[in-house]
Write a protein that holds these residues in place. Sequence first.
Motif, PDB file in Angstrom:
ATOM      1  N   MET A  28      -9.415   4.247  16.598  1.00 39.78           N
ATOM      2  CA  MET A  28      -9.153   5.069  15.432  1.00 39.78           C
ATOM      3  C   MET A  28     -10.484   5.582  14.894  1.00 39.78           C
ATOM      4  O   MET A  28     -11.396   4.801  14.689  1.00 39.78           O
ATOM      5  N   PRO A  29     -10.573   6.852  14.633  1.00 37.95           N
ATOM      6  CA  PRO A  29     -11.831   7.420  14.137  1.00 37.95           C
ATOM      7  C   PRO A  29     -12.039   7.126  12.659  1.00 37.95           C
ATOM      8  O   PRO A  29     -11.093   6.969  11.893  1.00 37.95           O
ATOM      9  N   ASP A  30     -13.297   7.050  12.262  1.00 39.62           N
ATOM     10  CA  ASP A  30     -13.679   6.968  10.855  1.00 39.62           C
ATOM     11  C   ASP A  30     -12.901   5.915  10.069  1.00 39.62           C
ATOM     12  O   ASP A  30     -12.202   6.225   9.109  1.00 39.62           O
ATOM     13  N   LEU A  31     -13.040   4.675  10.483  1.00 37.49           N
ATOM     14  CA  LEU A  31     -12.344   3.597   9.788  1.00 37.49           C
ATOM     15  C   LEU A  31     -13.182   3.077   8.642  1.00 37.49           C
ATOM     16  O   LEU A  31     -14.406   3.058   8.743  1.00 37.49           O
ATOM     17  N   PRO A  32     -12.601   2.624   7.587  1.00 39.23           N
ATOM     18  CA  PRO A  32     -11.162   2.612   7.349  1.00 39.23           C
ATOM     19  C   PRO A  32     -10.655   3.978   6.885  1.00 39.23           C
ATOM     20  O   PRO A  32     -11.382   4.752   6.260  1.00 39.23           O
ATOM     21  N   LEU A  33      -9.399   4.251   7.202  1.00 40.02           N
ATOM     22  CA  LEU A  33      -8.758   5.452   6.698  1.00 40.02           C
ATOM     23  C   LEU A  33      -8.493   5.258   5.214  1.00 40.02           C
ATOM     24  O   LEU A  33      -8.102   4.179   4.789  1.00 40.02           O
ATOM     25  N   ARG A  34      -8.724   6.288   4.428  1.00 43.25           N
ATOM     26  CA  ARG A  34      -8.444   6.232   2.992  1.00 43.25           C
ATOM     27  C   ARG A  34      -7.036   6.766   2.770  1.00 43.25           C
ATOM     28  O   ARG A  34      -6.667   7.811   3.285  1.00 43.25           O
ATOM     29  N   TRP A  35      -6.262   6.005   2.012  1.00 45.71           N
ATOM     30  CA  TRP A  35      -4.883   6.392   1.725  1.00 45.71           C
ATOM     31  C   TRP A  35      -4.514   5.829   0.373  1.00 45.71           C
ATOM     32  O   TRP A  35      -4.944   4.736   0.018  1.00 45.71           O
ATOM     33  N   ARG A  36      -3.752   6.558  -0.397  1.00 46.93           N
ATOM     34  CA  ARG A  36      -3.303   6.012  -1.669  1.00 46.93           C
ATOM     35  C   ARG A  36      -1.788   6.005  -1.697  1.00 46.93           C
ATOM     36  O   ARG A  36      -1.133   6.821  -1.045  1.00 46.93           O
ATOM     37  N   THR A  37      -1.260   5.057  -2.459  1.00 52.78           N
ATOM     38  CA  THR A  37       0.177   4.899  -2.521  1.00 52.78           C
ATOM     39  C   THR A  37       0.572   4.438  -3.920  1.00 52.78           C
ATOM     40  O   THR A  37      -0.281   4.039  -4.711  1.00 52.78           O
ATOM     41  N   ALA A  38       1.873   4.508  -4.189  1.00 56.81           N
ATOM     42  CA  ALA A  38       2.375   4.122  -5.502  1.00 56.81           C
ATOM     43  C   ALA A  38       3.767   3.519  -5.372  1.00 56.81           C
ATOM     44  O   ALA A  38       4.481   3.787  -4.397  1.00 56.81           O
ATOM     45  N   THR A  39       4.124   2.712  -6.360  1.00 60.40           N
ATOM     46  CA  THR A  39       5.454   2.114  -6.404  1.00 60.40           C
ATOM     47  C   THR A  39       5.835   1.836  -7.850  1.00 60.40           C
ATOM     48  O   THR A  39       4.991   1.872  -8.742  1.00 60.40           O
ATOM     49  N   VAL A  40       7.091   1.555  -8.039  1.00 60.27           N
ATOM     50  CA  VAL A  40       7.574   1.039  -9.310  1.00 60.27           C
ATOM     51  C   VAL A  40       7.551  -0.477  -9.193  1.00 60.27           C
ATOM     52  O   VAL A  40       8.041  -1.032  -8.201  1.00 60.27           O
ATOM     53  N   ALA A  41       6.964  -1.150 -10.153  1.00 58.90           N
ATOM     54  CA  ALA A  41       6.910  -2.613 -10.129  1.00 58.90           C
ATOM     55  C   ALA A  41       8.332  -3.175 -10.135  1.00 58.90           C
ATOM     56  O   ALA A  41       9.201  -2.683 -10.844  1.00 58.90           O
ATOM     57  N   GLY A  42       8.560  -4.178  -9.284  1.00 57.28           N
ATOM     58  CA  GLY A  42       9.859  -4.823  -9.224  1.00 57.28           C
ATOM     59  C   GLY A  42      10.823  -4.252  -8.208  1.00 57.28           C
ATOM     60  O   GLY A  42      11.982  -4.658  -8.167  1.00 57.28           O
ATOM     61  N   VAL A  43      10.354  -3.320  -7.371  1.00 56.05           N
ATOM     62  CA  VAL A  43      11.204  -2.781  -6.304  1.00 56.05           C
ATOM     63  C   VAL A  43      10.556  -3.071  -4.958  1.00 56.05           C
ATOM     64  O   VAL A  43       9.365  -3.344  -4.867  1.00 56.05           O
ATOM     65  N   GLN A  44      11.350  -3.004  -3.906  1.00 57.91           N
ATOM     66  CA  GLN A  44      10.792  -3.174  -2.562  1.00 57.91           C
ATOM     67  C   GLN A  44       9.980  -1.942  -2.199  1.00 57.91           C
ATOM     68  O   GLN A  44      10.383  -0.819  -2.496  1.00 57.91           O
ATOM     69  N   TRP A  45       8.843  -2.155  -1.547  1.00 56.92           N
ATOM     70  CA  TRP A  45       7.958  -1.074  -1.100  1.00 56.92           C
ATOM     71  C   TRP A  45       7.718  -1.239   0.385  1.00 56.92           C
ATOM     72  O   TRP A  45       7.581  -2.366   0.881  1.00 56.92           O
ATOM     73  N   ALA A  46       7.675  -0.134   1.118  1.00 55.60           N
ATOM     74  CA  ALA A  46       7.402  -0.191   2.555  1.00 55.60           C
ATOM     75  C   ALA A  46       6.585   1.023   2.975  1.00 55.60           C
ATOM     76  O   ALA A  46       6.678   2.096   2.379  1.00 55.60           O
ATOM     77  N   ALA A  47       5.767   0.818   4.016  1.00 55.45           N
ATOM     78  CA  ALA A  47       4.982   1.904   4.607  1.00 55.45           C
ATOM     79  C   ALA A  47       4.816   1.625   6.091  1.00 55.45           C
ATOM     80  O   ALA A  47       4.797   0.461   6.517  1.00 55.45           O
ATOM     81  N   ASN A  48       4.700   2.698   6.864  1.00 55.26           N
ATOM     82  CA  ASN A  48       4.527   2.595   8.317  1.00 55.26           C
ATOM     83  C   ASN A  48       3.183   3.201   8.715  1.00 55.26           C
ATOM     84  O   ASN A  48       2.809   4.259   8.210  1.00 55.26           O
ATOM     85  N   PHE A  49       2.502   2.525   9.627  1.00 52.30           N
ATOM     86  CA  PHE A  49       1.214   2.990  10.125  1.00 52.30           C
ATOM     87  C   PHE A  49       1.247   3.013  11.646  1.00 52.30           C
ATOM     88  O   PHE A  49       1.667   2.041  12.268  1.00 52.30           O
TER      89      PHE A  49
END
Length: 123
Positions: free
Chosen positions: A1-22
Motif C-alpha cells: 500500500m502506498p503512502d501509509l498510513p492512509l488518512r481517513w475520517r469517519t463518524a457515528t452516532v454514539a450507542g449504535v453499531q458502526w462498521a467499515a470495510n478496508f
Amino acid sequence: MPDLPLRWRTATVAGVQWAANFKLLNDDGTRMDISSKTFEFVIRPSSADVTVPPLIKATPTPTAQGYLTVDSVAATIQVVLTPAATTLLGTGCRPFALWMDPGQVDQICLVEGPFYSRLVPAA
C-alpha cells in the motif's frame, strides 16, 4: 500500500453499531497477501495515549466492543464496533488506527484519522 498510513475520517452516532470495510492492495493494484498477518483496530482518547487497553479495541476475536473480519483471499478487513463500544465515545473526536501486526517489530499503521461521534436526543 502506498503512502501509509492512509488518512481517513469517519463518524457515528454514539450507542449504535458502526462498521467499515478496508481493501488492502499493493502498489501495483494487486491484492496484498495478508494470510499470515494479525490486525487490530483501536480508538484512543488522544494520539499521545498509550494506555493498555485502549478506549476501544477490536480484533478478529469478538468481544463486547466489536470484532474484525479478515478475508485473506479478498484482502479485506471489516471492522465492526458494537453499540456498547460507540457509547463510550459520547460526543467528540478521538484518533483511531487500523494496525497490521500490532506489537511486532514490523507493525504497520494502515489507516488512521479522526473518529467523530455525537449523541442524538431521545425522542
